[in-house]
Design an enzyme around this catalytic site. Structure first.
Site, PDB file in Angstrom:
ATOM      1  N   ALA A   1       7.513  -1.867  -2.489  1.00 13.19           N
ATOM      2  CA  ALA A   1       6.924  -0.539  -2.030  1.00 13.19           C
ATOM      3  C   ALA A   1       7.720   0.577  -2.266  1.00 13.19           C
ATOM      4  O   ALA A   1       8.356   0.718  -3.516  1.00 13.19           O
ATOM      5  CB  ALA A   1       6.930  -0.608  -0.438  1.00 13.19           C
ATOM      6  N   ARG A   2       7.817   1.432  -1.449  1.00 10.76           N
ATOM      7  CA  ARG A   2       8.539   2.737  -1.609  1.00 10.76           C
ATOM      8  C   ARG A   2       9.967   3.056  -0.988  1.00 10.76           C
ATOM      9  O   ARG A   2      10.220   4.198  -0.750  1.00 10.76           O
ATOM     10  CB  ARG A   2       7.638   3.936  -1.280  1.00 10.76           C
ATOM     11  CG  ARG A   2       7.295   4.094   0.111  1.00 10.76           C
ATOM     12  CD  ARG A   2       6.698   5.371   0.658  1.00 10.76           C
ATOM     13  NE  ARG A   2       5.531   5.514   0.133  1.00 10.76           N
ATOM     14  CZ  ARG A   2       4.853   6.387  -0.547  1.00 10.76           C
ATOM     15  NH1 ARG A   2       5.803   7.298  -1.346  1.00 10.76           N
ATOM     16  NH2 ARG A   2       3.750   6.594  -0.997  1.00 10.76           N
TER      17      ARG A   2
ATOM     18  N   LYS B   1       1.504  -5.529   9.213  1.00 11.12           N
ATOM     19  CA  LYS B   1       2.915  -4.747   8.731  1.00 11.12           C
ATOM     20  C   LYS B   1       3.601  -4.061   9.847  1.00 11.12           C
ATOM     21  O   LYS B   1       2.827  -3.236  10.310  1.00 11.12           O
ATOM     22  CB  LYS B   1       2.579  -4.097   7.422  1.00 11.12           C
ATOM     23  CG  LYS B   1       3.870  -3.492   6.825  1.00 11.12           C
ATOM     24  CD  LYS B   1       3.510  -2.618   5.677  1.00 11.12           C
ATOM     25  CE  LYS B   1       4.728  -2.233   4.618  1.00 11.12           C
ATOM     26  NZ  LYS B   1       5.627  -1.558   5.341  1.00 11.12           N
TER      27      LYS B   1
ATOM     28  N   PRO C   1       0.885  -1.308   0.078  1.00  9.65           N
ATOM     29  CA  PRO C   1      -0.012   0.073   0.150  1.00  9.65           C
ATOM     30  C   PRO C   1       0.730   1.273   0.040  1.00  9.65           C
ATOM     31  O   PRO C   1       1.682   1.364   0.896  1.00  9.65           O
ATOM     32  CB  PRO C   1      -0.863  -0.309   1.261  1.00  9.65           C
ATOM     33  CG  PRO C   1      -0.046  -0.949   2.292  1.00  9.65           C
ATOM     34  CD  PRO C   1       0.760  -2.010   1.306  1.00  9.65           C
ATOM     35  N   LEU C   2       0.747   1.962  -0.991  1.00 12.51           N
ATOM     36  CA  LEU C   2       1.362   3.270  -1.074  1.00 12.51           C
ATOM     37  C   LEU C   2       0.581   4.529  -1.162  1.00 12.51           C
ATOM     38  O   LEU C   2      -0.199   4.845  -1.800  1.00 12.51           O
ATOM     39  CB  LEU C   2       2.268   3.201  -2.470  1.00 12.51           C
ATOM     40  CG  LEU C   2       2.975   2.137  -2.777  1.00 12.51           C
ATOM     41  CD1 LEU C   2       3.431   2.002  -4.248  1.00 12.51           C
ATOM     42  CD2 LEU C   2       4.262   1.946  -1.981  1.00 12.51           C
ATOM     43  N   THR C   3       0.959   5.290  -0.017  1.00  9.58           N
ATOM     44  CA  THR C   3       0.038   6.526   0.187  1.00  9.58           C
ATOM     45  C   THR C   3       0.195   7.363  -0.944  1.00  9.58           C
ATOM     46  O   THR C   3       1.246   7.825  -1.513  1.00  9.58           O
ATOM     47  CB  THR C   3       0.455   7.125   1.447  1.00  9.58           C
ATOM     48  OG1 THR C   3       0.310   6.134   2.537  1.00  9.58           O
ATOM     49  CG2 THR C   3      -0.532   8.430   1.968  1.00  9.58           C
TER      50      THR C   3
ATOM     51  N   HIS D   1       9.343  -4.679   7.307  1.00  4.85           N
ATOM     52  CA  HIS D   1      10.114  -3.844   6.855  1.00  4.85           C
ATOM     53  C   HIS D   1      11.509  -3.712   7.528  1.00  4.85           C
ATOM     54  O   HIS D   1      11.218  -3.302   8.878  1.00  4.85           O
ATOM     55  CB  HIS D   1       9.378  -2.394   6.795  1.00  4.85           C
ATOM     56  CG  HIS D   1      10.196  -1.235   6.072  1.00  4.85           C
ATOM     57  ND1 HIS D   1       9.606   0.051   5.934  1.00  4.85           N
ATOM     58  CD2 HIS D   1      11.274  -1.411   5.400  1.00  4.85           C
ATOM     59  CE1 HIS D   1      10.453   0.646   5.065  1.00  4.85           C
ATOM     60  NE2 HIS D   1      11.509  -0.273   4.942  1.00  4.85           N
TER      61      HIS D   1
ATOM     62  N   CYS E   1       3.929   2.657   9.924  1.00  5.21           N
ATOM     63  CA  CYS E   1       3.978   4.075   9.473  1.00  5.21           C
ATOM     64  C   CYS E   1       4.631   4.853  10.414  1.00  5.21           C
ATOM     65  O   CYS E   1       4.517   5.226  11.625  1.00  5.21           O
ATOM     66  CB  CYS E   1       2.377   4.573   9.480  1.00  5.21           C
ATOM     67  SG  CYS E   1       2.549   6.300   8.881  1.00  5.21           S
TER      68      CYS E   1
END
Length: 646
Positions: free
Chosen positions: A512-513, A427, A279-281, A457, A364
């Site tokens: 992801a990012r 996550k 999921p990428l904001t 992560h 986050c």
């Protein structure tokens, strides 16, 4: 990693783009010839010297120590641009046409004389901006454009008298098909806003953790008033944590009360070995996920949604849950800090939308989330973390409902029942502080709490998206998590990186990012991993990807002025990451490293050089090639300050 013939200075780079690639073309060719001769006559340097550090005589200025000390050091901007301008639809269109006119029912406007939109078609057309193209993607794909007169490509489907033309044969092919699911209905929105939605399973769980004293859970009054919902009706044979009925039993006994779903019977999330788009904001919107799905992503997940906003029925937050019909394995990610709101939100989604899993965001790092106790902060609030996972797991596990035939009476068939069982995933990061890893202590507990999968992560909160991910630590955590699957996340930018990650013993990888943003700068990374090759993708192929994105955006957000500018906004957000890609054909050593920032270089053609620019004006120029000129009042400021410098 660059051949010196491609390197240039900042001034020459921007001069080349401003001249449209023509004025500097001959000079570039002459420079390439000179560099080839000099490279053949001399040995390669021991280390790369930046073009900006070379003096007029071609020698490094490293000997001038005094001059270097006096030269002010340039600090790279970090963080977010938190005061970005919000462009409302009224900024682009002063006079907007009433939706009732667009839908062909001008005389049936529900607001009547109180309507603030235009009903005069001729007056609207006189002020409407010029069309942006001769082809409408909605009309060409579905045979009908629902935006009619307001479409910015309307000349291809507006007939005599400005009537909206319909291709009946093509429209019939799509009739009855649901292309996008998980939309927020008006009825559900009203129930949420008036707090009439019944959270009976969540209330039952919350009564158990309150110890039967009727006290509010921590944070209940500060989480958007979620505790203010009316008390649900009494449920038959409902039992509290101690086994005794927590509320009076009413009505006859049903299968619902005695046939419960055991942990071993819970639905399994079978995604081991699959490629998972994180999921990428902001950038992980539905059109972008369609791009990644076309390149081979197996699992997709919506953008992070805040549970309190979902409970309040906010349309903008519910839009993050939408699922395209091509997303065969799709999940949503929730963020929250308290068990009451998270448990209620899980029950709400389990009963109203169609997803394959629900993910809890405990990774986050941003201050806005962390200071409220959400995201990474849950790793230090183990009691709340446990209550959230157990509560969400309990409300997403309904009784086992099956449809079967009687073995005694073959003609007798029991009525079909629906299985409401959505796996729960989590996550997390390695920890909060940089050198204090705690994930190895939390992961076995998450397994006991009932989570179906964990994604780790390999960085702490303090590291954010910088430094290298600790894959040795991820491998150790994967061994502790067994038999629960664990996906690794961090520093995946090539198929070699993916292969090394899978050799660490993880069940799969999430792309992801990270730093240079694997999926955002290379959405074709999924193809490279599956085909085990480096793809020297040309600038024209990359431009075709941007065309597909704009078509998907116009299909999703609309082809009127508001939809066009919304598509442009998200395209520019994506271009702020795409510019970091270094073409494979320009590299001396493969692959590109995740932490490498490219120097100024001239590509193999003008378009490749334009796509490498980190200047906002050049991104807008690319958007104008796809969506026409920007409105006079248009402004855009990148989300991240690191993308704002010129």
């Amino acid at each position: 990693p660059f051949p010196r013939r491609f390197l240039t200075s900042k001034e020459q780079f921007h001069a080349y783009l401003q001249a449209g690639g023509e004025g500097e073309k001959k000079e570039k060719e002459e420079k390439e010839e000179e560099e080839q001769v000099s490279d053949a006559q001399s040995e390669p340097p021991a280390k790369r010297v930046k073009a900006e550090e070379l003096g007029q005589d071609g020698e490094s200025q490293g000997n001038g120590g005094d001059e270097e000390k006096e030269r002010p050091e340039k600090k790279r901007a970090r963080g977010q641009n938190k005061s970005r301008p919000c462009m409302k639809p009224s900024c682009y269109e002063q006079s907007r046409l009433c939706p009732s006119v667009t839908q062909g029912s001008a005389g049936q406007c529900p607001l009547g004389p109180r309507c603030r939109f235009l009903h005069d078609v001729s007056r609207y057309l006189a002020a409407k901006p010029a069309d942006l193209g001769q082809r409408c993607v909605l009309f060409d794909t579905f045979g009908r454009c629902p935006y009619g007169l307001t479409c910015r490509f309307g000349q291809c489907h507006l007939g005599d008298g400005h009537q909206n033309v319909v291709n009946a044969a093509l429209a019939q092919q799509w009739e009855g098909k649901v292309l996008v699911r998980n939309s927020l209905s008006k009825e559900l929105q009203q129930q949420l806003r008036k707090r009439k939605f019944s959270f009976h399973k969540a209330e039952e769980f919350l009564r158990g953790i309150r110890g039967g004293k009727g006290e509010k859970a921590e944070g209940g009054s500060t989480e958007g008033g979620a505790e203010g919902a009316p008390k649900p009706e009494a449920l038959p044979n409902s039992q509290g944590a101690g086994g005794a009925p927590s509320i009076p039993t009413l009505g006859p006994l049903t299968d619902e009360d005695i046939v419960k779903l055991r942990p071993c019977e819970k639905k399994k999330l079978e995604i081991q070995g699959k490629l998972y788009l994180a999921p990428l904001t902001t950038c992980g919107n539905l059109p972008f996920r369609r791009i990644c799905k076309g390149f081979g992503a197996d699992v997709t997940c919506g953008e992070m949604a805040v549970c309190t906003n979902l409970l309040q029925g906010q349309s903008s937050e519910w839009a993050l849950l939408k699922r395209h019909h091509t997303e065969d394995i799709f999940g949503v990610q929730l963020e929250g800090a308290f068990p009451d709101t998270m448990t209620k939100c899980a029950e709400l989604l389990n009963r109203t939308i169609n997803v394959d899993f629900v993910d809890i965001n405990v990774g986050c790092p941003i201050d806005l989330v962390y200071k409220k106790g959400g995201g990474c902060a849950l790793m230090t609030r183990s009691n709340k973390f446990e209550q959230i996972v157990r509560g969400m797991n309990s409300v997403s596990s309904e009784h086992l409902e099956l449809s079967c035939c009687s073995p005694v009476l073959p003609g007798l068939t029991f009525p079909p029942l629906q299985v409401l069982d959505v796996p729960l995933t989590v996550k997390i990061r390695t920890g909060v502080q940089e050198k204090v890893n705690v994930a190895h202590k939390i992961i076995p507990r998450i397994r006991e709490w009932g989570a179906a999968l964990v994604t780790l992560h390999g960085r702490s909160r303090e590291q954010r998206y910088t430094r290298s991910a600790d894959w040795d630590y991820i491998a150790a955590c994967a061994r502790l998590a067994r038999p629960m699957p664990l996906f690794g996340n961090g520093d995946i930018l090539s198929y070699e990186d993916a292969n090394r990650a899978m050799q660490m013993g993880v069940s799969g990888i999430m792309i992801a990012r990270q730093v240079s943003v694997g999926a955002l700068i290379k959405p074709w990374l999924f193809t490279e991993i599956k085909e085990q090759r480096h793809w020297d993708i040309s600038s024209s192929e990359r431009f075709d990807i941007l065309k597909d994105f704009t078509n998907y955006g116009l299909e999703h957000w609309g082809s009127d002025t508001q939809g066009v500018e919304k598509t442009r906004k998200f395209l520019l957000e994506w271009l702020s990451f795409l510019c970091r890609y270094i073409p494979v054909g320009l590299l001396e050593h493969l692959p590109q490293r995740i932490n490498e920032r490219p120097p100024y270089y001239l590509g193999r053609d003008y378009l490749e050089t334009l796509m490498a620019s980190q200047n906002v004006d050049d991104w807008i120029k690319i958007s104008e090639l796809l969506l026409g000129p920007v409105p006079p009042s248009f402004t855009f400021l990148p989300k991240h300050k690191a993308n704002s410098y010129r």
